[in-house]
Design a protein around this motif. Structure first.
Motif, short mmCIF file in Angstrom:
data_model
loop_
_atom_site.label_atom_id
_atom_site.label_comp_id
_atom_site.label_asym_id
_atom_site.label_seq_id
_atom_site.Cartn_x
_atom_site.Cartn_y
_atom_site.Cartn_z
N ARG A 11 23.86 11.31 12.58
CA ARG A 11 24.23 12.52 11.83
C ARG A 11 25.00 13.49 12.71
O ARG A 11 26.02 14.04 12.31
CB ARG A 11 22.96 13.17 11.29
N GLU A 12 24.53 13.69 13.94
CA GLU A 12 25.21 14.61 14.85
C GLU A 12 26.57 14.06 15.26
O GLU A 12 27.55 14.81 15.38
CB GLU A 12 24.33 14.86 16.08
N THR A 14 28.46 12.16 13.43
CA THR A 14 29.31 12.33 12.25
C THR A 14 29.82 13.76 12.14
O THR A 14 30.99 13.99 11.84
CB THR A 14 28.54 11.94 10.97
N ILE A 15 28.94 14.72 12.40
CA ILE A 15 29.35 16.14 12.35
C ILE A 15 30.39 16.43 13.42
O ILE A 15 31.40 17.09 13.17
CB ILE A 15 28.11 17.06 12.51
N GLY A 19 34.22 17.48 12.73
CA GLY A 19 34.77 18.71 13.32
C GLY A 19 36.03 18.42 14.13
O GLY A 19 37.01 19.18 14.08
#
Length: 159
Positions: A11-12, A14-15, A19
């Motif tokens: 998840r991190e 992907t973020i 960004g």
């Protein structure tokens, strides 16, 4: 570098990737696309301005007398002193108020200074004295504050 990314969850990652993708898209837009579009607009405006200048020049040329055309006042011979002849031509052209100085230089040259004269009338004056046997030795034309109005220094000499 991969060890650094391995510590984070999917998840991190992907973020961070999202960004990074947004930053790349914004950077490309800010540093490539926007300057290109501004330059295109500037060049289009420049072309429009030059086209309008060209149309104005063509309309002005159409109003000028053809080369070699003669009228009774334009082909008069210089009689008397050069200063008297120039004074007569200046009065006929209606430029007496704009003529601030007239100075003979010997018998064959004359220097004139005009202030706040209409450019088209100045060109007409120069064409008339040119067809009468005088030529421009030196000319300096400076724009005034009002469009179409100029200040000038002219030195004419007999051919």
């Amino acid at each position: 570098m991969f060890d650094f990314l391995a510590r984070y969850s999917l998840r991190e990652k992907t973020i961070v990737a999202g960004g990074l993708l947004v930053m790349i898209v914004l950077g490309v837009h800010a540093f490539v696309i926007a300057p290109y579009q501004e330059r295109v607009i500037f060049l289009q405006e420049e072309i429009e301005q030059q086209n309008s200048d060209l149309m104005w020049m063509r309309s002005t040329v159409a109003r000028l007398p053809p080369a070699g055309a003669s009228s009774s006042s334009a082909k008069q011979a210089i009689s008397g002193t050069l200063a008297n002849f120039i004074d007569q031509v200046v009065r006929r052209q209606g430029l007496s108020e704009q003529l601030s100085q007239i100075s003979p230089i010997g018998n064959d040259e004359i220097r004139m200074r005009y202030n706040a004269v209409d450019f088209n009338r100045l060109v007409s004056f120069i064409a008339q004295v040119n067809s009468s046997g005088l030529e421009i030795k030196n000319i300096r034309i400076l724009p005034a504050d009002i469009p179409g109005i100029v200040d000038s220094n002219i030195v004419l000499v007999r051919r």
